[in-house]
Design a protein around this motif. Structure first.
Motif, PDB file in Angstrom:
ATOM      1  N   MET A  76       0.834  -1.199   0.000  1.00 22.02           N
ATOM      2  CA  MET A  76       0.000   0.000   0.000  1.00 22.02           C
ATOM      3  C   MET A  76       0.869   1.250   0.000  1.00 22.02           C
ATOM      4  O   MET A  76       0.536   2.237  -0.666  1.00 22.02           O
ATOM      5  N   ALA A  77       1.984   1.220   0.721  1.00 20.57           N
ATOM      6  CA  ALA A  77       2.890   2.380   0.729  1.00 20.57           C
ATOM      7  C   ALA A  77       3.383   2.673  -0.684  1.00 20.57           C
ATOM      8  O   ALA A  77       3.449   3.843  -1.102  1.00 20.57           O
ATOM      9  N   ALA A  78       3.698   1.636  -1.441  1.00 18.85           N
ATOM     10  CA  ALA A  78       4.165   1.816  -2.823  1.00 18.85           C
ATOM     11  C   ALA A  78       3.039   2.362  -3.712  1.00 18.85           C
ATOM     12  O   ALA A  78       3.270   3.243  -4.551  1.00 18.85           O
ATOM     13  N   ILE A  79       1.836   1.857  -3.530  1.00 21.30           N
ATOM     14  CA  ILE A  79       0.687   2.330  -4.314  1.00 21.30           C
ATOM     15  C   ILE A  79       0.448   3.811  -4.029  1.00 21.30           C
ATOM     16  O   ILE A  79       0.287   4.615  -4.950  1.00 21.30           O
ATOM     17  N   LEU A  80       0.437   4.169  -2.750  1.00 20.98           N
ATOM     18  CA  LEU A  80       0.188   5.558  -2.371  1.00 20.98           C
ATOM     19  C   LEU A  80       1.302   6.478  -2.853  1.00 20.98           C
ATOM     20  O   LEU A  80       1.037   7.614  -3.264  1.00 20.98           O
ATOM     21  N   ALA A  81       2.535   5.999  -2.817  1.00 22.01           N
ATOM     22  CA  ALA A  81       3.652   6.818  -3.305  1.00 22.01           C
ATOM     23  C   ALA A  81       3.466   7.120  -4.788  1.00 22.01           C
ATOM     24  O   ALA A  81       3.662   8.257  -5.231  1.00 22.01           O
ATOM     25  N   ALA A  82       3.063   6.121  -5.564  1.00 24.94           N
ATOM     26  CA  ALA A  82       2.902   6.296  -7.013  1.00 24.94           C
ATOM     27  C   ALA A  82       1.770   7.276  -7.329  1.00 24.94           C
ATOM     28  O   ALA A  82       1.937   8.160  -8.176  1.00 24.94           O
ATOM     29  N   ILE A  83       0.633   7.141  -6.659  1.00 25.46           N
ATOM     30  CA  ILE A  83      -0.466   8.060  -6.966  1.00 25.46           C
ATOM     31  C   ILE A  83      -0.233   9.428  -6.331  1.00 25.46           C
ATOM     32  O   ILE A  83      -0.731  10.428  -6.828  1.00 25.46           O
ATOM     33  N   GLY A  84       0.555   9.470  -5.267  1.00 27.77           N
ATOM     34  CA  GLY A  84       0.921  10.746  -4.665  1.00 27.77           C
ATOM     35  C   GLY A  84       1.810  11.573  -5.583  1.00 27.77           C
ATOM     36  O   GLY A  84       1.664  12.796  -5.663  1.00 27.77           O
ATOM     37  N   GLU A  85       2.710  10.895  -6.300  1.00 30.02           N
ATOM     38  CA  GLU A  85       3.591  11.581  -7.252  1.00 30.02           C
ATOM     39  C   GLU A  85       2.804  12.250  -8.372  1.00 30.02           C
ATOM     40  O   GLU A  85       3.257  13.215  -8.962  1.00 30.02           O
TER      41      GLU A  85
END
Length: 153
Positions: A76-85
């Motif tokens: 989830m941290a990776a998913i959120l990082a990608a959409i946060g970018e």
């Protein structure tokens, strides 16, 4: 004398096994087609799912999102990082627990989800109008009631 329903094994009716396979195949194809018309660019299905979940459920913590999506917190941290970018989400301190952050959609994220939903709805509506009769559309509605009941199991 009553005729018996043909079974595959362990008393499972052939029709249930056939319906299970058909539902899985058709829903996979429909899901792929809807992703094609969604207009969310390079977002993965997981990223799209998280954005939709936040849109429907409101701000949530990373751990709540991970549990809801049935993924590890690291994923989830990776998913959120990608959409946060991409500027689709923002993080704010949780007013109930300052150690946690709540993830919510930005205006850009909200518009992306709304636009995607509009595109998918328009494609479905146009396809059902152009390629199905009224009677067939009514059959689809009846089937949706049954499939909704299945999803609640």
């Amino acid at each position: 004398m009553m005729s018996e329903t043909p079974t595959v094994e362990a008393g499972i009716p052939v029709s249930a096994a056939q319906a299970a396979g058909e539902i899985r195949v058709v829903f996979s194809r429909l899901r792929r087609r809807l992703r094609e018309v969604a207009g969310l660019g390079e977002l993965t299905p997981s990223q799209t799912s998280v954005l939709s979940r936040i849109d429907r459920g409101g701000p949530a913590s990373m751990s709540d999102l991970a549990a809801a999506e049935r993924v590890r917190p690291q994923s989830m941290a990776a998913i959120l990082a990608a959409i946060g970018e991409q500027g689709l989400i923002q993080r704010t301190p949780d007013p109930a627990d300052g150690r946690r952050q709540l993830v919510s959609l930005t205006d850009v994220g909200r518009e992306a989800i709304a636009g995607s939903r509009r595109q998918r709805d328009e494609w479905l509506t146009r396809s059902l109008t152009d390629h199905f009769t009224e009677a067939e559309r009514q059959t689809v509605l009846e089937a949706m009631t049954l499939l909704d009941r299945l999803a609640d199991r």
